[in-house]
Design an enzyme around this catalytic site. Structure first.
Site, mmCIF file in Angstrom:
data_model
loop_
_atom_site.group_PDB
_atom_site.id
_atom_site.type_symbol
_atom_site.label_atom_id
_atom_site.label_comp_id
_atom_site.label_asym_id
_atom_site.label_seq_id
_atom_site.Cartn_x
_atom_site.Cartn_y
_atom_site.Cartn_z
ATOM 1 N N SER A 160 64.311 85.543 -31.469
ATOM 2 C CA SER A 160 65.157 86.694 -31.802
ATOM 3 C C SER A 160 66.020 86.246 -33.126
ATOM 4 O O SER A 160 66.138 84.850 -33.259
ATOM 5 C CB SER A 160 66.195 87.015 -30.613
ATOM 6 N N TYR A 190 72.512 83.394 -24.535
ATOM 7 C CA TYR A 190 71.033 84.077 -25.014
ATOM 8 C C TYR A 190 70.726 83.637 -26.410
ATOM 9 O O TYR A 190 69.522 83.172 -26.655
ATOM 10 C CB TYR A 190 71.291 85.612 -25.087
HETATM 11 N N1 LIG Z 1 65.739 94.443 -27.306
HETATM 12 C C1 LIG Z 1 66.112 93.794 -28.585
HETATM 13 O O1 LIG Z 1 67.093 94.198 -29.309
HETATM 14 C C2 LIG Z 1 65.580 92.383 -28.917
HETATM 15 C C3 LIG Z 1 65.853 91.859 -30.067
HETATM 16 C C4 LIG Z 1 65.392 90.616 -30.382
HETATM 17 C C5 LIG Z 1 64.545 89.970 -29.407
HETATM 18 N N2 LIG Z 1 64.124 90.353 -28.281
HETATM 19 C C6 LIG Z 1 63.159 89.615 -27.559
HETATM 20 O O2 LIG Z 1 62.239 90.572 -26.947
HETATM 21 C C7 LIG Z 1 61.728 90.376 -25.805
HETATM 22 C C8 LIG Z 1 61.644 91.459 -25.005
HETATM 23 O O3 LIG Z 1 62.650 92.209 -24.957
HETATM 24 P P1 LIG Z 1 62.815 93.687 -24.404
HETATM 25 O O4 LIG Z 1 63.934 94.149 -25.113
HETATM 26 O O5 LIG Z 1 61.716 94.440 -24.854
HETATM 27 O O6 LIG Z 1 63.260 93.473 -22.830
HETATM 28 P P2 LIG Z 1 63.122 94.546 -21.786
HETATM 29 O O7 LIG Z 1 62.861 95.943 -22.192
HETATM 30 O O8 LIG Z 1 64.570 94.128 -21.073
HETATM 31 O O9 LIG Z 1 62.073 94.067 -20.817
HETATM 32 C C9 LIG Z 1 61.796 92.674 -20.188
HETATM 33 C C10 LIG Z 1 60.647 92.360 -19.622
HETATM 34 O O10 LIG Z 1 60.945 91.178 -18.991
HETATM 35 C C11 LIG Z 1 60.468 91.519 -17.670
HETATM 36 N N3 LIG Z 1 61.646 90.436 -16.919
HETATM 37 C C12 LIG Z 1 62.808 90.342 -16.783
HETATM 38 N N4 LIG Z 1 63.247 89.058 -16.012
HETATM 39 C C13 LIG Z 1 62.132 88.779 -15.543
HETATM 40 C C14 LIG Z 1 61.832 87.482 -14.687
HETATM 41 N N5 LIG Z 1 62.846 86.907 -14.331
HETATM 42 N N6 LIG Z 1 60.610 87.266 -14.415
HETATM 43 C C15 LIG Z 1 59.447 87.714 -15.192
HETATM 44 N N7 LIG Z 1 59.761 88.851 -15.801
HETATM 45 C C16 LIG Z 1 61.013 89.309 -16.119
HETATM 46 C C17 LIG Z 1 61.053 92.565 -17.211
HETATM 47 O O11 LIG Z 1 60.322 92.984 -16.134
HETATM 48 P P3 LIG Z 1 60.839 93.057 -14.460
HETATM 49 O O12 LIG Z 1 62.018 93.525 -14.678
HETATM 50 O O13 LIG Z 1 59.817 93.874 -13.612
HETATM 51 O O14 LIG Z 1 60.516 91.815 -14.258
HETATM 52 C C18 LIG Z 1 60.192 93.454 -18.481
HETATM 53 O O15 LIG Z 1 59.034 93.868 -18.426
HETATM 54 C C19 LIG Z 1 62.660 89.221 -25.392
HETATM 55 O O16 LIG Z 1 62.223 88.067 -25.376
HETATM 56 C C20 LIG Z 1 63.929 89.459 -25.966
HETATM 57 O O17 LIG Z 1 64.886 88.307 -26.170
HETATM 58 C C21 LIG Z 1 64.617 91.753 -27.886
#
Ligand SMILES: NC(=O)c1ccc[n+]([C@@H]2O[C@H](COP(=O)([O-])OP(=O)(O)OC[C@H]3O[C@@H](n4cnc5c(N)ncnc54)[C@H](OP(=O)(O)O)[C@@H]3O)[C@@H](O)[C@H]2O)c1
Length: 315
Positions: free
Chosen positions: A159, A172
């Site tokens: 990120s 985080y």
């Molecule tokens: N959203 C943003 O603004 C943003 C910005 C920069 C970087 N990122 C990065 O992008 C990546 C994806 O983020 P996102 O926003 O797409 O997240 P998200 O929509 O919250 O999705 C998270 C995913 O991770 C899984 N997960 C959560 N806890 C878990 C666990 N303990 N074991 C296995 N799987 C788990 C969830 O499925 P289950 O709940 O079924 O386990 C879901 O598939 C992350 O690395 C995040 O840090 C996001």
């Protein structure tokens, strides 16, 4: 003599691990958001996938949609990757399906927002375990065989927050800093091995993550340009395939990371604090809890802020 024995046993171990199974892309956190969008990118190019998350129904639905859309083989494994057993389950699932990790996408992560001292300790541990420890764990499980095969790659989803300290999302951001540092170092170590190691570092993305963390009314969500997960995944996939080490997804993010180099913490950290402070829908600032409110009988802090996984008992 000792060195010979060590390299002999290492070689045996390597030989044991390299098998004639079929290649697959392992994507963690593939049921929604960026992970699901990345799964579409790989599937579109015909890769066999192993999707990993905790929610079995969501995994099954995602796998079936991908198979239908791209006519590719998609397996899935339920695992809580914040645990050691969860990470081991990924290796077991690959073996069970006759696959090996040709590409690993470390995408799963969770977030909490608010004052550190009010956060549930178990939630903070989970963030470190999932966002940082599991990335190291899974990388260590699969990278040696990739090097032995002289092919493959690891895409770590970091990120922009990993480039700077972020008040109210301190743990985080610190975990993402580990992911960036690890990626840069491994990209160097693996030079010339045929294996690529990259980090995708998006800025704010339109997913459930901010709401799950209780940060949906923070200024950064309101003021920063927010990308959709599909665009982030498309850029991430393309640049990963081209071997880019650190992948930034927009001019705004590139400018932020560039400006960070020349901005002293004295200015940067208060600005980040203003942007990331938790607010309610009316814009009112979240205040720290009173010490009496914060403590439970055992002296542990109770969940003072929302988190991706909800409050958990102090451990
Ligand atoms: N959203 C943003 O603004 C943003 C910005 C920069 C970087 N990122 C990065 O992008 C990546 C994806 O983020 P996102 O926003 O797409 O997240 P998200 O929509 O919250 O999705 C998270 C995913 O991770 C899984 N997960 C959560 N806890 C878990 C666990 N303990 N074991 C296995 N799987 C788990 C969830 O499925 P289950 O709940 O079924 O386990 C879901 O598939 C992350 O690395 C995040 O840090 C996001």
């Amino acid at each position: 003599m000792i060195a010979v024995q060590q390299s002999g046993s290492a070689m045996n171990e390597t030989n044991k691990r390299v098998d004639p199974a079929a290649p697959a892309v392992v994507i963690t956190g593939a049921t929604q958001g960026v992970g699901k969008a990345l799964a579409h990118e790989f599937a579109r190019d015909g890769y066999t996938l192993l999707l990993v998350a905790r929610d079995e129904a969501a995994l099954a639905a995602t796998a079936s949609a991908l198979t239908k859309a791209y006519n590719v083989e998609v397996k899935f494994a339920t695992a809580d990757l914040s645990t050691l057993e969860g990470c081991a389950k990924v290796e077991e699932a690959l073996r069970r399906h006759g696959l090996y990790a040709d590409i690993l996408v470390n995408n799963a992560a969770s977030m909490t927002a608010g004052f550190f001292q009010d956060a549930d300790p178990a939630t903070l541990r989970k963030i470190v375990d999932l966002n940082a420890r599991a990335v190291v764990d899974l990388t260590r499980r699969f990278l040696p065989d990739m090097i032995a095969r002289r092919r493959g790659g690891i895409l770590n989803v970091a990120s922009v927050e990993g480039f700077m300290p972020v008040p109210y999302q301190a743990t985080y951001a610190a975990a993402k800093a580990l992911v960036l540092s690890l990626t840069r170092a491994l990209a160097y170590e693996t030079m010339g091995t045929g294996v690529r190691v990259s980090a995708l570092a998006p800025g704010a993305v339109l997913t459930d993550m901010h709401a799950k963390a209780g940060a949906e009314y923070s200024r950064y969500v309101q003021l920063f340009p927010v990308m959709n997960a599909e665009d982030v995944a498309r850029i991430g996939y393309r640049k990963f395939m081209r071997g880019r080490k650190i992948i930034l997804t927009s001019w705004f993010n590139r400018l932020s990371v560039f400006a960070r180099r020349f901005t002293p913490d004295l200015l940067l950290v208060p600005a980040m604090g203003w942007l990331f402070r938790v607010r309610d829908a009316e814009g009112n600032l979240q205040l720290p809890r009173a010490p009496a409110e914060r403590k439970d009988g055992s002296g542990h802090a109770r969940a003072g802020t929302s988190s991706g996984d909800g409050p958990s008992p102090p451990a």
